[in-house]
Design a protein around this motif. Structure first.
Motif, PDB file in Angstrom:
ATOM      1  N   GLN A 184       0.800  -1.221   0.000  1.00 50.96           N
ATOM      2  CA  GLN A 184       0.000   0.000   0.000  1.00 50.96           C
ATOM      3  C   GLN A 184       0.837   1.278   0.000  1.00 50.96           C
ATOM      4  OE1 GLN A 184      -3.327  -0.096   2.762  1.00 50.96           O
ATOM      5  NE2 GLN A 184      -3.358  -2.327   2.765  1.00 50.96           N
ATOM      6  N   ARG A 185       2.137   1.138   0.305  1.00 53.38           N
ATOM      7  CA  ARG A 185       3.039   2.282   0.337  1.00 53.38           C
ATOM      8  C   ARG A 185       2.491   3.411   1.208  1.00 53.38           C
ATOM      9  NH1 ARG A 185       6.808   2.546  -4.968  1.00 53.38           N
ATOM     10  NH2 ARG A 185       7.081   0.304  -5.177  1.00 53.38           N
ATOM     11  N   SER A 186       2.009   3.029   2.373  1.00 52.83           N
ATOM     12  CA  SER A 186       1.473   3.993   3.327  1.00 52.83           C
ATOM     13  C   SER A 186       1.628   3.438   4.737  1.00 52.83           C
ATOM     14  CB  SER A 186      -0.003   4.284   3.042  1.00 52.83           C
ATOM     15  OG  SER A 186      -0.786   3.124   3.224  1.00 52.83           O
ATOM     16  N   ARG A 187       1.392   4.281   5.721  1.00 51.98           N
ATOM     17  CA  ARG A 187       1.459   3.855   7.120  1.00 51.98           C
ATOM     18  C   ARG A 187       0.375   2.808   7.386  1.00 51.98           C
ATOM     19  NH1 ARG A 187      -0.988   5.232  11.957  1.00 51.98           N
ATOM     20  NH2 ARG A 187       0.342   5.351  13.800  1.00 51.98           N
ATOM     21  N   ILE A 188       0.742   1.723   8.044  1.00 55.35           N
ATOM     22  CA  ILE A 188      -0.179   0.645   8.366  1.00 55.35           C
ATOM     23  C   ILE A 188      -0.128   0.396   9.870  1.00 55.35           C
ATOM     24  CG2 ILE A 188      -0.732  -1.806   8.051  1.00 55.35           C
ATOM     25  CD1 ILE A 188      -1.267  -0.177   5.566  1.00 55.35           C
ATOM     26  N   GLU A 189      -1.277   0.275  10.492  1.00 54.68           N
ATOM     27  CA  GLU A 189      -1.355   0.010  11.920  1.00 54.68           C
ATOM     28  C   GLU A 189      -2.393  -1.077  12.142  1.00 54.68           C
ATOM     29  OE1 GLU A 189      -2.143   2.582  16.037  1.00 54.68           O
ATOM     30  OE2 GLU A 189      -1.749   3.594  14.136  1.00 54.68           O
ATOM     31  N   SER A 190      -1.973  -2.219  12.718  1.00 54.77           N
ATOM     32  CA  SER A 190      -2.904  -3.337  12.805  1.00 54.77           C
ATOM     33  C   SER A 190      -2.405  -4.385  13.796  1.00 54.77           C
ATOM     34  CB  SER A 190      -3.090  -3.980  11.431  1.00 54.77           C
ATOM     35  OG  SER A 190      -3.989  -5.060  11.479  1.00 54.77           O
ATOM     36  N   LEU A 191      -3.364  -5.162  14.299  1.00 52.40           N
ATOM     37  CA  LEU A 191      -3.049  -6.346  15.098  1.00 52.40           C
ATOM     38  C   LEU A 191      -2.779  -7.504  14.145  1.00 52.40           C
ATOM     39  CD1 LEU A 191      -3.012  -7.529  18.027  1.00 52.40           C
ATOM     40  CD2 LEU A 191      -5.406  -8.140  17.657  1.00 52.40           C
ATOM     41  N   VAL A 192      -1.720  -8.261  14.393  1.00 58.74           N
ATOM     42  CA  VAL A 192      -1.349  -9.410  13.564  1.00 58.74           C
ATOM     43  C   VAL A 192      -1.386 -10.656  14.439  1.00 58.74           C
ATOM     44  CG1 VAL A 192       0.438 -10.441  12.111  1.00 58.74           C
ATOM     45  CG2 VAL A 192       0.093  -7.956  12.101  1.00 58.74           C
ATOM     46  N   ASN A 193      -2.107 -11.681  14.011  1.00 57.12           N
ATOM     47  CA  ASN A 193      -2.234 -12.868  14.866  1.00 57.12           C
ATOM     48  C   ASN A 193      -1.004 -13.773  14.764  1.00 57.12           C
ATOM     49  OD1 ASN A 193      -2.558 -14.651  12.636  1.00 57.12           O
ATOM     50  ND2 ASN A 193      -4.752 -14.222  12.557  1.00 57.12           N
ATOM     51  N   GLU A 194      -1.020 -14.838  15.572  1.00 56.45           N
ATOM     52  CA  GLU A 194       0.152 -15.703  15.698  1.00 56.45           C
ATOM     53  C   GLU A 194       0.441 -16.541  14.461  1.00 56.45           C
ATOM     54  OE1 GLU A 194      -3.452 -17.796  17.365  1.00 56.45           O
ATOM     55  OE2 GLU A 194      -2.521 -15.822  17.546  1.00 56.45           O
ATOM     56  N   SER A 195      -0.462 -16.540  13.466  1.00 59.78           N
ATOM     57  CA  SER A 195      -0.240 -17.361  12.276  1.00 59.78           C
ATOM     58  C   SER A 195       0.929 -16.862  11.426  1.00 59.78           C
ATOM     59  CB  SER A 195      -1.510 -17.406  11.421  1.00 59.78           C
ATOM     60  OG  SER A 195      -1.799 -16.124  10.877  1.00 59.78           O
ATOM     61  N   VAL A 196       1.361 -15.616  11.622  1.00 56.70           N
ATOM     62  CA  VAL A 196       2.422 -15.040  10.792  1.00 56.70           C
ATOM     63  C   VAL A 196       3.812 -15.374  11.341  1.00 56.70           C
ATOM     64  CG1 VAL A 196       3.377 -12.907   9.836  1.00 56.70           C
ATOM     65  CG2 VAL A 196       0.898 -13.202   9.989  1.00 56.70           C
ATOM     66  N   PHE A 197       4.055 -15.065  12.628  1.00 60.66           N
ATOM     67  CA  PHE A 197       5.367 -15.312  13.221  1.00 60.66           C
ATOM     68  C   PHE A 197       5.335 -16.319  14.380  1.00 60.66           C
ATOM     69  CE2 PHE A 197       6.176 -11.095  11.332  1.00 60.66           C
ATOM     70  CZ  PHE A 197       7.357 -11.361  10.652  1.00 60.66           C
ATOM     71  N   GLY A 198       4.156 -16.841  14.707  1.00 58.63           N
ATOM     72  CA  GLY A 198       4.046 -17.726  15.855  1.00 58.63           C
ATOM     73  C   GLY A 198       3.799 -16.984  17.148  1.00 58.63           C
ATOM     74  N   ILE A 199       3.904 -15.649  17.111  1.00 52.31           N
ATOM     75  CA  ILE A 199       3.682 -14.781  18.266  1.00 52.31           C
ATOM     76  C   ILE A 199       2.833 -13.608  17.793  1.00 52.31           C
ATOM     77  CG2 ILE A 199       4.764 -13.334  20.035  1.00 52.31           C
ATOM     78  CD1 ILE A 199       7.343 -14.966  19.602  1.00 52.31           C
ATOM     79  N   PRO A 200       1.683 -13.332  18.395  1.00 51.18           N
ATOM     80  CA  PRO A 200       0.877 -12.190  17.954  1.00 51.18           C
ATOM     81  C   PRO A 200       1.566 -10.869  18.297  1.00 51.18           C
ATOM     82  CG  PRO A 200      -0.048 -13.117  19.950  1.00 51.18           C
ATOM     83  CD  PRO A 200       1.076 -14.036  19.540  1.00 51.18           C
ATOM     84  N   TYR A 201       1.266  -9.839  17.521  1.00 52.94           N
ATOM     85  CA  TYR A 201       1.829  -8.527  17.820  1.00 52.94           C
ATOM     86  C   TYR A 201       0.934  -7.435  17.257  1.00 52.94           C
ATOM     87  CZ  TYR A 201       3.676  -8.141  12.991  1.00 52.94           C
ATOM     88  OH  TYR A 201       3.807  -8.066  11.617  1.00 52.94           O
TER      89      TYR A 201
END
Length: 217
Positions: A58-75
């Protein structure tokens, strides 16, 4: 801008629990772990669904909750595009504990105050067809005309409800005003809106995948 300069620039305003990742379009180049460590390794490919991937899309600022499916740890991630004079070079992501999503969530705009001539009018969000950045100013359009606003497109994108869709670095559209989409002779994806005398808007290649995913076509 070097990684060292980037970290020096932001170290005073990120909390100690934050980790910081810097990536190019394919991989993470550097990672500074904080208390909330999701264990990114330099050289690691950018995974699908990460904040870094979305910044590049999107080439813009992004702010969001990411669940554990991406890195194994939510952030909870806040991603920033990094640009130099020669163009877009990378994505910087501040990585925070998931509870930051509750503390930092901002309510969506219900209206935007716009200016016509010397008169300011608060316009309900559902009356706005699309928003445009042009010549360092931000404009929005309704069936009744054109208004300027002091808000930037980047700020508006973070506070608009999910009925609005970014389709270009210069355009955000209200999905309910989309009349049709089609390909032109050059295979560009074109969007036509339901307001009088509205120019047809081109969906940039950066946003085509996101637009197709959200509109499900």
């Amino acid at each position: 801008m070097s990684n060292v300069n980037i970290y020096k620039f932001i170290k005073d305003w990120v909390p100690p629990e934050a980790s910081i990742a810097f990536a190019d379009s394919k991989q993470y180049l550097d990672y500074q772990s904080g208390i909330h460590d999701i264990r990114i390794r330099p050289g690691q490919p950018i995974p699908q669904g990460s904040i870094s991937e979305r910044v590049f899309q999107q080439r813009s600022r992004i702010e969001s909750l990411v669940n554990e499916s991406v890195f194994g740890i939510p952030y909870y991630g806040i991603g920033y595009p990094i640009e130099e004079d020669n163009g877009f070079i990378g994505a910087l992501t501040v990585i925070l504990p998931p509870l930051y999503a509750l503390n930092h969530k901002q309510s969506s705009y219900t209206f935007i105050t716009g200016k016509q001539g010397e008169i300011w009018n608060p316009i309900p969000i559902d009356q706005i067809a699309y928003i445009e950045s042009n010549q360092k100013k931000t404009w929005f359009y309704t069936t009744d005309g054109q208004y300027s606003t002091i808000q930037t497109l980047r700020v508006l994108e973070q506070r608009l409800p999910n009925t609005f869709l970014r389709i270009h670095r210069s355009y955000i559209v209200n999905i309910s005003f989309i009349q049709q989409l089609y390909r032109d002779v050059s295979s560009n994806l074109i969007m036509k809106l339901k307001i009088p005398n509205c120019p047809e808007l081109t969906v940039s290649q950066t946003y085509v995948t996101t637009v197709r995913r959200i509109l499900e076509f």
